[in-house]
Design a protein around this motif. Structure first.
Motif, PDB file in Angstrom:
ATOM      1  N   UNK A 211       0.828  -1.209   0.000  1.00 16.05           N
ATOM      2  CA  UNK A 211       0.000   0.000   0.000  1.00 16.05           C
ATOM      3  C   UNK A 211       0.859   1.255   0.000  1.00 16.05           C
ATOM      4  N   UNK A 212       1.832   1.308   0.901  1.00 12.23           N
ATOM      5  CA  UNK A 212       2.679   2.493   0.986  1.00 12.23           C
ATOM      6  C   UNK A 212       3.505   2.720  -0.263  1.00 12.23           C
ATOM      7  N   UNK A 213       4.097   1.653  -0.788  1.00  7.63           N
ATOM      8  CA  UNK A 213       4.949   1.786  -1.970  1.00  7.63           C
ATOM      9  C   UNK A 213       4.139   2.134  -3.216  1.00  7.63           C
ATOM     10  N   UNK A 214       2.994   1.478  -3.396  1.00  7.80           N
ATOM     11  CA  UNK A 214       2.158   1.826  -4.550  1.00  7.80           C
ATOM     12  C   UNK A 214       1.682   3.272  -4.454  1.00  7.80           C
ATOM     13  N   UNK A 215       1.337   3.723  -3.249  1.00 12.26           N
ATOM     14  CA  UNK A 215       0.883   5.102  -3.078  1.00 12.26           C
ATOM     15  C   UNK A 215       1.995   6.081  -3.453  1.00 12.26           C
ATOM     16  N   UNK A 216       3.201   5.808  -2.967  1.00  7.83           N
ATOM     17  CA  UNK A 216       4.344   6.657  -3.321  1.00  7.83           C
ATOM     18  C   UNK A 216       4.584   6.637  -4.826  1.00  7.83           C
ATOM     19  N   UNK A 217       4.469   5.472  -5.431  1.00 12.30           N
ATOM     20  CA  UNK A 217       4.704   5.328  -6.870  1.00 12.30           C
ATOM     21  C   UNK A 217       3.726   6.185  -7.673  1.00 12.30           C
TER      22      UNK A 217
END
Length: 469
Positions: A46-52
């Motif tokens: 969730x965090x990485x996709x959001x940052x991406x």
């Protein structure tokens, strides 16, 4: 399981996926107080996709990701590798917002499977992805009745490309002992969870996102994320901690950390695969109340999971995935019940992890415009794909609030802004969850022995107590 059995397989060590692909090189912790436009708490999917997606939408944004261990340490690096279109809480959203709203949510989830595959290819992430769909089998009359009802229910949400099979067609795909039928959807793929999360973390860093590991966030407040190394201040603070949310100050009863456990076999011989079938490499599930999930790995193993110890008192989480031997034995029994020819096949690795469960079992995405605090999660075990849709929704909510973009189809989905009551205090929480899964297992045993055509009354009562209906 005999006393020496544990010495014959790796227990814990985060997961088999890390044992196979290697632990990541450590990233630096937060060096001190910092400022950002967006701070993301949690370095999982969730965090990485959001940052991406935020960085792709606005490359000028200063984005910081804070992770307490290393990216993918939690469920993102321990799951069963099911990239599929399940979304927690859809029926409740249909009751709250209307059937059409729930259909839009389901269609967005269907499209999400292809979106993850697309981005992985675009970013050069080789995550052993195979789009074989999802096959769910029934092995008793009661399971068969639930399977047919489930199939019709999915059709009512617009999934017209799914198929229902009898015993013979099921056996042509995979030879599960006693299978009387199955349902298949094309909206699913097998993935290697760690290869996906490591590739995503690398892609995020290439875009210029600051990722700090070994940096536990002890408290989230409007405009800041507090850590032992310093405080990151930002207009938007996004909580992407899923099953580890209970460890944050004030969040003990927000989402329950449900435990799930897995085993993986040694690589199977060609002769064993010829006996089993499974040439389509679908992800595999069943219609039991205490269900299993499995995949055929790229290197020819079977990875299989289910509930072991479903919950630890006080919302505690495990230590690096170590799993009780009784749970390993139970999962091995499921393996040989499905595939009797695999009796004697060695278990190579066992591990566990936690997933986030809201009190009403509904996945949610929220941004509080008054405080800048946002969160996404409560995926109830379907997070590999759902995290991607949640991240794109968080992106759109942040951009809408900041004036960077207008409303989108995602910001209008019915899970946006959903609120739910908190879990009960202990010991009621522990007693309730353990009683719930004991009831589900008893219901499964009764269905196996009585061959009743309908679902056990025990399971229906458990569903009502759990808040699933």
């Amino acid at each position: 399981m005999d006393p020496s059995a544990s010495s014959r397989f790796v227990n814990g060590g985060v997961s088999f996926w890390y044992a196979q692909d290697g632990l990541p090189a450590p990233r630096e912790p937060l060096p001190g107080d910092a400022a950002a436009d967006v701070v993301i708490v949690g370095g999982g999917y969730t965090g990485l996709w959001t940052a991406y997606y935020l960085k792709k939408a606005d490359p000028a944004l200063r984005i910081t990701v804070l992770e307490q261990k290393f990216c993918g340490y939690g469920a993102s690096g321990r799951n069963g590798g099911w990239l599929y279109n399940g979304v927690a809480g859809r029926d409740r959203y249909a009751r709250l917002h209307g059937h059409d709203a729930a259909v839009r949510l389901q269609r967005a989830m269907n499209d999400t499977v292809a979106e993850v595959v697309r981005v992985a290819a675009e970013e050069g992430i080789d995550a052993d992805i195979h789009r074989g769909g999802v096959l769910e089998v029934a092995r008793t009359p009661a399971q068969s009745a639930r399977l047919r009802a489930f199939h019709e229910h999915e059709l009512s949400y617009g999934e017209q490309d799914r198929e229902l099979y009898g015993a013979r067609e099921t056996a042509e795909r995979i030879r599960v002992a006693g299978a009387v039928g199955s349902a298949w959807t094309p909206h699913g793929a097998r993935v290697h969870p760690v290869k996906l999360v490591k590739g995503l973390a690398a892609a995020v860093e290439r875009l210029g996102v600051s990722v700090h590991e070994s940096t536990p966030v002890t408290e989230i407040r409007p405009g800041r994320a507090v850590t032992p190394y310093g405080t990151v201040r930002a207009p938007y603070v996004l909580r992407c901690t899923e099953g580890f949310t209970a460890a944050l100050k004030g969040q003990r009863r927000t989402w329950l950390p449900m435990n799930s456990s897995m085993i993986v076999t040694e690589p199977l011989t060609d002769a064993r695969w010829a006996d089993i079938g499974w040439a389509g490499r679908e992800t595999l599930g069943d219609m039991a109340h205490a269900y299993m999930y499995a995949q055929r790995t790229a290197d020819g193993r079977i990875a299989l999971g289910g509930r072991g110890v479903p919950y630890r008192f006080g919302s505690r989480t495990d230590n690096d995935g170590r799993t009780r031997e009784a749970t390993v034995e139970a999962l091995q029994e499921v393996l040989t019940r499905f595939f009797p020819s695999l009796t004697g096949v060695r278990v190579a690795h066992a591990w566990s992890g936690v997933l986030g469960v809201p009190r009403d079992w509904c996945a949610t995405v929220t941004l509080d415009r008054a405080t800048g605090l946002g969160w996404a999660g409560g995926y109830v075990g379907s997070g590999v794909a759902t995290a991607n849709l949640a991240a794109r929704t968080l992106r759109d909510l942040v951009r809408l609030d900041s004036g960077g973009a207008g409303p989108t189809a995602l910001t209008a989905l019915p899970w946006v802004g959903h609120r739910v009551r908190r879990w009960e205090p202990e010991p009621l929480r522990w007693l309730g969850v353990h009683g719930l899964y004991a009831t589900y297992r008893a219901a499964d045993r009764r269905e196996l022995t009585t061959h009743a055509a309908g679902s056990s009354r025990l399971a229906r009562v458990a569903d009502r107590v759990a808040g699933r209906t």
